[in-house]
Design a protein around this motif. Structure first.
Motif, PDB file in Angstrom:
ATOM      1  N   ILE A  45     -41.635 -23.536  34.923  1.00  0.00           N
ATOM      2  CA  ILE A  45     -42.312 -24.431  35.868  1.00  0.00           C
ATOM      3  C   ILE A  45     -42.764 -23.636  37.087  1.00  0.00           C
ATOM      4  O   ILE A  45     -43.887 -23.796  37.573  1.00  0.00           O
ATOM      5  CB  ILE A  45     -41.397 -25.606  36.269  1.00  0.00           C
ATOM      6  CG1 ILE A  45     -41.178 -26.532  35.067  1.00  0.00           C
ATOM      7  CG2 ILE A  45     -41.978 -26.369  37.456  1.00  0.00           C
ATOM      8  CD1 ILE A  45     -40.103 -27.580  35.275  1.00  0.00           C
ATOM      9  N   ASP A  46     -41.880 -22.750  37.579  1.00  0.00           N
ATOM     10  CA  ASP A  46     -42.214 -21.933  38.746  1.00  0.00           C
ATOM     11  C   ASP A  46     -43.398 -21.003  38.471  1.00  0.00           C
ATOM     12  O   ASP A  46     -44.209 -20.746  39.353  1.00  0.00           O
ATOM     13  CB  ASP A  46     -41.009 -21.106  39.195  1.00  0.00           C
ATOM     14  CG  ASP A  46     -39.896 -21.965  39.793  1.00  0.00           C
ATOM     15  OD1 ASP A  46     -40.162 -23.135  40.141  1.00  0.00           O
ATOM     16  OD2 ASP A  46     -38.760 -21.460  39.904  1.00  0.00           O
ATOM     17  N   ARG A  47     -43.509 -20.495  37.233  1.00  0.00           N
ATOM     18  CA  ARG A  47     -44.627 -19.627  36.849  1.00  0.00           C
ATOM     19  C   ARG A  47     -45.928 -20.405  36.714  1.00  0.00           C
ATOM     20  O   ARG A  47     -47.005 -19.865  36.873  1.00  0.00           O
ATOM     21  CB  ARG A  47     -44.327 -18.946  35.516  1.00  0.00           C
ATOM     22  CG  ARG A  47     -44.073 -17.479  35.686  1.00  0.00           C
ATOM     23  CD  ARG A  47     -43.905 -16.799  34.374  1.00  0.00           C
ATOM     24  NE  ARG A  47     -42.515 -17.014  33.957  1.00  0.00           N
ATOM     25  CZ  ARG A  47     -42.077 -16.962  32.733  1.00  0.00           C
ATOM     26  NH1 ARG A  47     -42.898 -16.725  31.749  1.00  0.00           N
ATOM     27  NH2 ARG A  47     -40.822 -17.165  32.453  1.00  0.00           N
ATOM     28  N   GLY A  48     -45.797 -21.683  36.364  1.00  0.00           N
ATOM     29  CA  GLY A  48     -46.977 -22.525  36.231  1.00  0.00           C
ATOM     30  C   GLY A  48     -47.077 -23.164  34.862  1.00  0.00           C
ATOM     31  O   GLY A  48     -46.990 -22.474  33.852  1.00  0.00           O
ATOM     32  N   ILE A  49     -47.205 -24.466  34.868  1.00  0.00           N
ATOM     33  CA  ILE A  49     -47.354 -25.235  33.640  1.00  0.00           C
ATOM     34  C   ILE A  49     -48.573 -26.127  33.793  1.00  0.00           C
ATOM     35  O   ILE A  49     -48.772 -26.755  34.830  1.00  0.00           O
ATOM     36  CB  ILE A  49     -46.100 -26.115  33.386  1.00  0.00           C
ATOM     37  CG1 ILE A  49     -44.898 -25.238  33.066  1.00  0.00           C
ATOM     38  CG2 ILE A  49     -46.346 -27.098  32.261  1.00  0.00           C
ATOM     39  CD1 ILE A  49     -43.621 -26.013  32.849  1.00  0.00           C
ATOM     40  N   ALA A  50     -49.386 -26.167  32.761  1.00  0.00           N
ATOM     41  CA  ALA A  50     -50.527 -27.080  32.754  1.00  0.00           C
ATOM     42  C   ALA A  50     -50.071 -28.404  32.141  1.00  0.00           C
ATOM     43  O   ALA A  50     -49.245 -28.433  31.235  1.00  0.00           O
ATOM     44  CB  ALA A  50     -51.672 -26.494  31.943  1.00  0.00           C
ATOM     45  N   VAL A  51     -50.601 -29.488  32.668  1.00  0.00           N
ATOM     46  CA  VAL A  51     -50.258 -30.823  32.196  1.00  0.00           C
ATOM     47  C   VAL A  51     -51.526 -31.463  31.637  1.00  0.00           C
ATOM     48  O   VAL A  51     -52.543 -31.527  32.321  1.00  0.00           O
ATOM     49  CB  VAL A  51     -49.709 -31.690  33.353  1.00  0.00           C
ATOM     50  CG1 VAL A  51     -49.351 -33.079  32.850  1.00  0.00           C
ATOM     51  CG2 VAL A  51     -48.508 -31.030  34.010  1.00  0.00           C
ATOM     52  N   ALA A  52     -51.451 -31.903  30.383  1.00  0.00           N
ATOM     53  CA  ALA A  52     -52.566 -32.626  29.783  1.00  0.00           C
ATOM     54  C   ALA A  52     -52.185 -34.100  29.709  1.00  0.00           C
ATOM     55  O   ALA A  52     -51.159 -34.458  29.132  1.00  0.00           O
ATOM     56  CB  ALA A  52     -52.867 -32.093  28.395  1.00  0.00           C
ATOM     57  N   ILE A  53     -52.998 -34.938  30.349  1.00  0.00           N
ATOM     58  CA  ILE A  53     -52.775 -36.383  30.337  1.00  0.00           C
ATOM     59  C   ILE A  53     -53.978 -37.014  29.650  1.00  0.00           C
ATOM     60  O   ILE A  53     -55.104 -36.904  30.145  1.00  0.00           O
ATOM     61  CB  ILE A  53     -52.614 -36.938  31.766  1.00  0.00           C
ATOM     62  CG1 ILE A  53     -51.442 -36.244  32.469  1.00  0.00           C
ATOM     63  CG2 ILE A  53     -52.412 -38.456  31.737  1.00  0.00           C
ATOM     64  CD1 ILE A  53     -51.318 -36.585  33.938  1.00  0.00           C
ATOM     65  N   ASP A  54     -53.720 -37.617  28.505  1.00  0.00           N
ATOM     66  CA  ASP A  54     -54.780 -38.243  27.706  1.00  0.00           C
ATOM     67  C   ASP A  54     -55.954 -37.277  27.478  1.00  0.00           C
ATOM     68  O   ASP A  54     -57.114 -37.652  27.582  1.00  0.00           O
ATOM     69  CB  ASP A  54     -55.262 -39.539  28.352  1.00  0.00           C
ATOM     70  CG  ASP A  54     -54.215 -40.639  28.277  1.00  0.00           C
ATOM     71  OD1 ASP A  54     -53.398 -40.615  27.325  1.00  0.00           O
ATOM     72  OD2 ASP A  54     -54.210 -41.509  29.156  1.00  0.00           O
ATOM     73  N   GLY A  55     -55.627 -36.010  27.200  1.00  0.00           N
ATOM     74  CA  GLY A  55     -56.637 -35.032  26.844  1.00  0.00           C
ATOM     75  C   GLY A  55     -57.279 -34.286  28.001  1.00  0.00           C
ATOM     76  O   GLY A  55     -58.058 -33.369  27.780  1.00  0.00           O
ATOM     77  N   THR A  56     -56.963 -34.650  29.248  1.00  0.00           N
ATOM     78  CA  THR A  56     -57.502 -33.948  30.414  1.00  0.00           C
ATOM     79  C   THR A  56     -56.423 -33.053  30.988  1.00  0.00           C
ATOM     80  O   THR A  56     -55.307 -33.520  31.243  1.00  0.00           O
ATOM     81  CB  THR A  56     -57.977 -34.949  31.491  1.00  0.00           C
ATOM     82  OG1 THR A  56     -58.984 -35.780  30.926  1.00  0.00           O
ATOM     83  CG2 THR A  56     -58.532 -34.235  32.702  1.00  0.00           C
ATOM     84  N   ILE A  57     -56.748 -31.774  31.191  1.00  0.00           N
ATOM     85  CA  ILE A  57     -55.758 -30.828  31.713  1.00  0.00           C
ATOM     86  C   ILE A  57     -55.792 -30.824  33.239  1.00  0.00           C
ATOM     87  O   ILE A  57     -56.854 -30.716  33.850  1.00  0.00           O
ATOM     88  CB  ILE A  57     -56.010 -29.411  31.161  1.00  0.00           C
ATOM     89  CG1 ILE A  57     -55.796 -29.418  29.639  1.00  0.00           C
ATOM     90  CG2 ILE A  57     -55.094 -28.391  31.835  1.00  0.00           C
ATOM     91  CD1 ILE A  57     -56.053 -28.112  28.954  1.00  0.00           C
ATOM     92  N   TYR A  58     -54.607 -30.918  33.820  1.00  0.00           N
ATOM     93  CA  TYR A  58     -54.427 -30.885  35.271  1.00  0.00           C
ATOM     94  C   TYR A  58     -53.609 -29.653  35.623  1.00  0.00           C
ATOM     95  O   TYR A  58     -52.562 -29.413  35.040  1.00  0.00           O
ATOM     96  CB  TYR A  58     -53.708 -32.143  35.762  1.00  0.00           C
ATOM     97  CG  TYR A  58     -54.502 -33.397  35.534  1.00  0.00           C
ATOM     98  CD1 TYR A  58     -55.368 -33.866  36.499  1.00  0.00           C
ATOM     99  CD2 TYR A  58     -54.412 -34.094  34.333  1.00  0.00           C
ATOM    100  CE1 TYR A  58     -56.132 -35.004  36.280  1.00  0.00           C
ATOM    101  CE2 TYR A  58     -55.166 -35.225  34.105  1.00  0.00           C
ATOM    102  CZ  TYR A  58     -56.018 -35.686  35.078  1.00  0.00           C
ATOM    103  OH  TYR A  58     -56.764 -36.805  34.862  1.00  0.00           O
ATOM    104  N   ARG A  59     -54.094 -28.875  36.576  1.00  0.00           N
ATOM    105  CA  ARG A  59     -53.381 -27.699  37.053  1.00  0.00           C
ATOM    106  C   ARG A  59     -53.267 -27.810  38.555  1.00  0.00           C
ATOM    107  O   ARG A  59     -54.259 -28.035  39.246  1.00  0.00           O
ATOM    108  CB  ARG A  59     -54.145 -26.426  36.707  1.00  0.00           C
ATOM    109  CG  ARG A  59     -54.286 -26.245  35.225  1.00  0.00           C
ATOM    110  CD  ARG A  59     -55.151 -25.066  34.930  1.00  0.00           C
ATOM    111  NE  ARG A  59     -55.611 -25.203  33.551  1.00  0.00           N
ATOM    112  CZ  ARG A  59     -56.119 -24.235  32.852  1.00  0.00           C
ATOM    113  NH1 ARG A  59     -56.262 -23.065  33.374  1.00  0.00           N
ATOM    114  NH2 ARG A  59     -56.493 -24.440  31.620  1.00  0.00           N
ATOM    115  N   ASP A  60     -52.074 -27.641  39.042  1.00  0.00           N
ATOM    116  CA  ASP A  60     -51.817 -27.687  40.490  1.00  0.00           C
ATOM    117  C   ASP A  60     -52.236 -29.017  41.104  1.00  0.00           C
ATOM    118  O   ASP A  60     -52.634 -29.072  42.261  1.00  0.00           O
ATOM    119  CB  ASP A  60     -52.508 -26.511  41.198  1.00  0.00           C
ATOM    120  CG  ASP A  60     -52.092 -25.182  40.626  1.00  0.00           C
ATOM    121  OD1 ASP A  60     -50.895 -25.024  40.318  1.00  0.00           O
ATOM    122  OD2 ASP A  60     -52.954 -24.301  40.474  1.00  0.00           O
ATOM    123  N   THR A  61     -52.178 -30.075  40.343  1.00  0.00           N
ATOM    124  CA  THR A  61     -52.499 -31.422  40.827  1.00  0.00           C
ATOM    125  C   THR A  61     -51.210 -32.233  40.823  1.00  0.00           C
ATOM    126  O   THR A  61     -51.028 -33.134  40.017  1.00  0.00           O
ATOM    127  CB  THR A  61     -53.570 -32.081  39.918  1.00  0.00           C
ATOM    128  OG1 THR A  61     -54.629 -31.161  39.706  1.00  0.00           O
ATOM    129  CG2 THR A  61     -54.123 -33.341  40.547  1.00  0.00           C
TER     130      THR A  61
END
Length: 81
Positions: A45-61
């Motif tokens: 998590i500290d290195r960075g994880i991308a989150v995809a919500i319903d097919g849209t990728i969120y980074r640093d949001t």
């Protein structure tokens, strides 16, 4: 409660679990609770994880709300060139 699918090395860091149910209202709370419940995920998590919500990728949001019935995937950030 949201269902989260862990992709790749994230599942191994969570004790071999690929799907988790977590009570979280936004990405920030999701990451905090994951780090508390699965300490092996904290370095990822500290290195960075991308989150995809319903097919849209969120980074640093971090304030993005997690819809109750959304399809949520966590993906480790890719490095390299």
């Amino acid at each position: 409660m949201v269902e989260v699918t862990l992709w790749g090395s994230l599942g191994a860091a969570a004790g071999g679990k690929n799907k988790l149910e977590i009570e979280a209202k936004d990405i920030r709370e999701l990451f905090r609770k994951l780090a508390e419940q699965y300490p092996g995920l904290k370095p990822l998590i500290d290195r960075g994880i991308a989150v995809a919500i319903d097919g849209t990728i969120y980074r640093d949001t971090w304030s993005k709300e997690l819809p109750k019935d959304a399809e949520i995937f966590l993906l480790p950030r890719l490095a390299g060139g």
